[in-house]
Design a protein around this motif. Structure first.
Motif, PDB file in Angstrom:
ATOM      1  N   LEU A  74      22.883   2.198 -23.460  1.00  0.00           N
ATOM      2  CA  LEU A  74      23.495   3.511 -23.633  1.00  0.00           C
ATOM      3  C   LEU A  74      23.286   4.377 -22.400  1.00  0.00           C
ATOM      4  CD1 LEU A  74      22.544   4.453 -27.312  1.00  0.00           C
ATOM      5  CD2 LEU A  74      24.639   3.407 -26.481  1.00  0.00           C
ATOM      6  N   LYS A  75      24.247   5.244 -22.169  1.00  0.00           N
ATOM      7  CA  LYS A  75      24.137   6.219 -21.082  1.00  0.00           C
ATOM      8  C   LYS A  75      23.229   7.354 -21.529  1.00  0.00           C
ATOM      9  CE  LYS A  75      28.715   5.100 -19.406  1.00  0.00           C
ATOM     10  NZ  LYS A  75      30.100   5.441 -19.393  1.00  0.00           N
ATOM     11  N   SER A  76      22.772   8.125 -20.575  1.00  0.00           N
ATOM     12  CA  SER A  76      21.853   9.226 -20.830  1.00  0.00           C
ATOM     13  C   SER A  76      22.388  10.182 -21.899  1.00  0.00           C
ATOM     14  CB  SER A  76      21.585   9.975 -19.530  1.00  0.00           C
ATOM     15  OG  SER A  76      20.747  11.066 -19.745  1.00  0.00           O
ATOM     16  N   HIS A  77      23.648  10.573 -21.786  1.00  0.00           N
ATOM     17  CA  HIS A  77      24.248  11.508 -22.737  1.00  0.00           C
ATOM     18  C   HIS A  77      24.258  10.912 -24.153  1.00  0.00           C
ATOM     19  CE1 HIS A  77      26.714  14.874 -23.984  1.00  0.00           C
ATOM     20  NE2 HIS A  77      27.545  14.026 -24.556  1.00  0.00           N
ATOM     21  N   GLU A  78      24.570   9.627 -24.260  1.00  0.00           N
ATOM     22  CA  GLU A  78      24.594   8.969 -25.568  1.00  0.00           C
ATOM     23  C   GLU A  78      23.185   8.910 -26.174  1.00  0.00           C
ATOM     24  OE1 GLU A  78      28.278   5.855 -24.924  1.00  0.00           O
ATOM     25  OE2 GLU A  78      26.351   5.426 -23.959  1.00  0.00           O
ATOM     26  N   LEU A  79      22.194   8.689 -25.322  1.00  0.00           N
ATOM     27  CA  LEU A  79      20.813   8.660 -25.804  1.00  0.00           C
ATOM     28  C   LEU A  79      20.365  10.040 -26.292  1.00  0.00           C
ATOM     29  CD1 LEU A  79      19.168   6.337 -23.154  1.00  0.00           C
ATOM     30  CD2 LEU A  79      19.385   5.877 -25.616  1.00  0.00           C
ATOM     31  N   ILE A  80      20.752  11.074 -25.566  1.00  0.00           N
ATOM     32  CA  ILE A  80      20.413  12.440 -25.989  1.00  0.00           C
ATOM     33  C   ILE A  80      21.002  12.706 -27.371  1.00  0.00           C
ATOM     34  CG2 ILE A  80      20.849  14.904 -25.543  1.00  0.00           C
ATOM     35  CD1 ILE A  80      20.658  14.180 -22.515  1.00  0.00           C
ATOM     36  N   LEU A  81      22.243  12.307 -27.574  1.00  0.00           N
ATOM     37  CA  LEU A  81      22.882  12.509 -28.881  1.00  0.00           C
ATOM     38  C   LEU A  81      22.192  11.695 -29.973  1.00  0.00           C
ATOM     39  CD1 LEU A  81      26.655  12.547 -27.846  1.00  0.00           C
ATOM     40  CD2 LEU A  81      25.206  14.500 -28.462  1.00  0.00           C
ATOM     41  N   SER A  82      21.807  10.478 -29.656  1.00  0.00           N
ATOM     42  CA  SER A  82      21.129   9.622 -30.625  1.00  0.00           C
ATOM     43  C   SER A  82      19.757  10.186 -31.001  1.00  0.00           C
ATOM     44  CB  SER A  82      20.983   8.212 -30.035  1.00  0.00           C
ATOM     45  OG  SER A  82      20.371   7.358 -30.953  1.00  0.00           O
ATOM     46  N   TYR A  83      18.950  10.497 -29.999  1.00  0.00           N
ATOM     47  CA  TYR A  83      17.652  11.123 -30.269  1.00  0.00           C
ATOM     48  C   TYR A  83      17.845  12.457 -30.990  1.00  0.00           C
ATOM     49  CZ  TYR A  83      14.751   8.056 -27.269  1.00  0.00           C
ATOM     50  OH  TYR A  83      14.058   7.006 -26.726  1.00  0.00           O
ATOM     51  N   ALA A 135      14.441  13.486 -21.184  1.00  0.00           N
ATOM     52  CA  ALA A 135      12.972  13.409 -21.191  1.00  0.00           C
ATOM     53  C   ALA A 135      12.377  14.243 -22.326  1.00  0.00           C
ATOM     54  CB  ALA A 135      12.419  13.871 -19.848  1.00  0.00           C
ATOM     55  N   LEU A 136      12.957  15.391 -22.605  1.00  0.00           N
ATOM     56  CA  LEU A 136      12.465  16.243 -23.689  1.00  0.00           C
ATOM     57  C   LEU A 136      12.755  15.608 -25.054  1.00  0.00           C
ATOM     58  CD1 LEU A 136      11.020  18.871 -24.300  1.00  0.00           C
ATOM     59  CD2 LEU A 136      13.241  20.028 -24.287  1.00  0.00           C
ATOM     60  N   CYS A 137      13.908  14.979 -25.179  1.00  0.00           N
ATOM     61  CA  CYS A 137      14.235  14.283 -26.426  1.00  0.00           C
ATOM     62  C   CYS A 137      13.279  13.113 -26.659  1.00  0.00           C
ATOM     63  CB  CYS A 137      15.673  13.779 -26.401  1.00  0.00           C
ATOM     64  SG  CYS A 137      16.899  15.095 -26.461  1.00  0.00           S
ATOM     65  N   ARG A 138      12.974  12.375 -25.598  1.00  0.00           N
ATOM     66  CA  ARG A 138      12.020  11.264 -25.718  1.00  0.00           C
ATOM     67  C   ARG A 138      10.653  11.777 -26.139  1.00  0.00           C
ATOM     68  NH1 ARG A 138      14.065   8.630 -20.125  1.00  0.00           N
ATOM     69  NH2 ARG A 138      15.512   7.067 -20.981  1.00  0.00           N
ATOM     70  N   LYS A 139      10.212  12.864 -25.523  1.00  0.00           N
ATOM     71  CA  LYS A 139       8.916  13.452 -25.851  1.00  0.00           C
ATOM     72  C   LYS A 139       8.908  13.913 -27.308  1.00  0.00           C
ATOM     73  CE  LYS A 139       4.875  15.381 -25.074  1.00  0.00           C
ATOM     74  NZ  LYS A 139       3.698  14.559 -25.211  1.00  0.00           N
ATOM     75  N   GLY A 140       9.985  14.562 -27.742  1.00  0.00           N
ATOM     76  CA  GLY A 140      10.093  14.993 -29.136  1.00  0.00           C
ATOM     77  C   GLY A 140      10.004  13.815 -30.092  1.00  0.00           C
TER      78      GLY A 140
END
Length: 187
Positions: A74-83, A135-140
């Motif tokens: 997944l691209k960064s934007h897709e990962l942000i949406l998923s997280y 990075a903030l989504c991953r941390k969350g």
């Protein structure tokens, strides 16, 4: 006097060993083992339907995000949406149980269940504002998974991942009794 036996609760997992295996698989950090645990949770969900414990469901969604992230598909934007979706669902589902007839601010509800306020703020940004950095989504995700491990999973295991009880049936009854926590009692 005759001693009454506790009522049995039907659960989706086969027994204590399967429950423990899934919990360890979800939190192990190995994508392949995590995927196997996610597949098992999906089977539980198909058997259990809407009775699926919220903690199990939220954990699975967050781990699914981590597995997708590590796959590189997944691209960064897709990962942000998923997280983001997984984090928003977590905060909403957990705090929803504490909402009363009068609307109580999410920050206050989160404080009552020891969810870090910044996670609620992250949920607010994901819902109403500009999307945050990956990075903030991953941390969350990591913080919430740790919260779920401490607040839910460790309680199910008696706070010891390696401890084996002499009476597995008694342990299974403990898990079954604690499924109430999953549905109603994160209060």
């Amino acid at each position: 006097r005759k001693r009454l036996k506790p009522l049995r609760t039907v659960v989706a997992w086969r027994g204590r060993a399967e429950w423990d295996q899934v919990m360890v698989g979800l939190y192990c950090g190995d994508s392949r083992l995590q995927q196997e645990a996610l597949d098992r949770v999906s089977a539980w969900k198909s058997r259990y339907g809407p009775k699926m414990p919220l903690a199990v469901d939220c954990t699975a969604e967050l781990i699914r995000c981590k597995v997708l992230d590590s796959s590189g598909r997944l691209k960064s934007h897709e990962l942000i949406l998923s997280y983001g979706l997984a984090l928003v669902r977590f905060v909403n589902l957990i705090t929803e149980r504490k909402q009363k007839m009068v609307s109580i601010p999410l920050r206050q509800l989160a404080r009552e269940v020891d969810i870090p306020i910044w996670v609620v703020d992250l949920r607010h940004e994901l819902t109403h504002g500009k999307l945050p950095r990956l990075a903030l989504c991953r941390k969350g995700c990591d913080v919430v998974l740790d919260w779920l491990r401490k607040t839910y999973w460790s309680r199910q295991l008696g706070n010891n991942l390696c401890e084996e009880s002499e009476d597995e049936e008694e342990e299974q009854e403990g898990i079954e009794a604690n499924t109430e926590l999953d549905s109603d009692a994160w209060e």
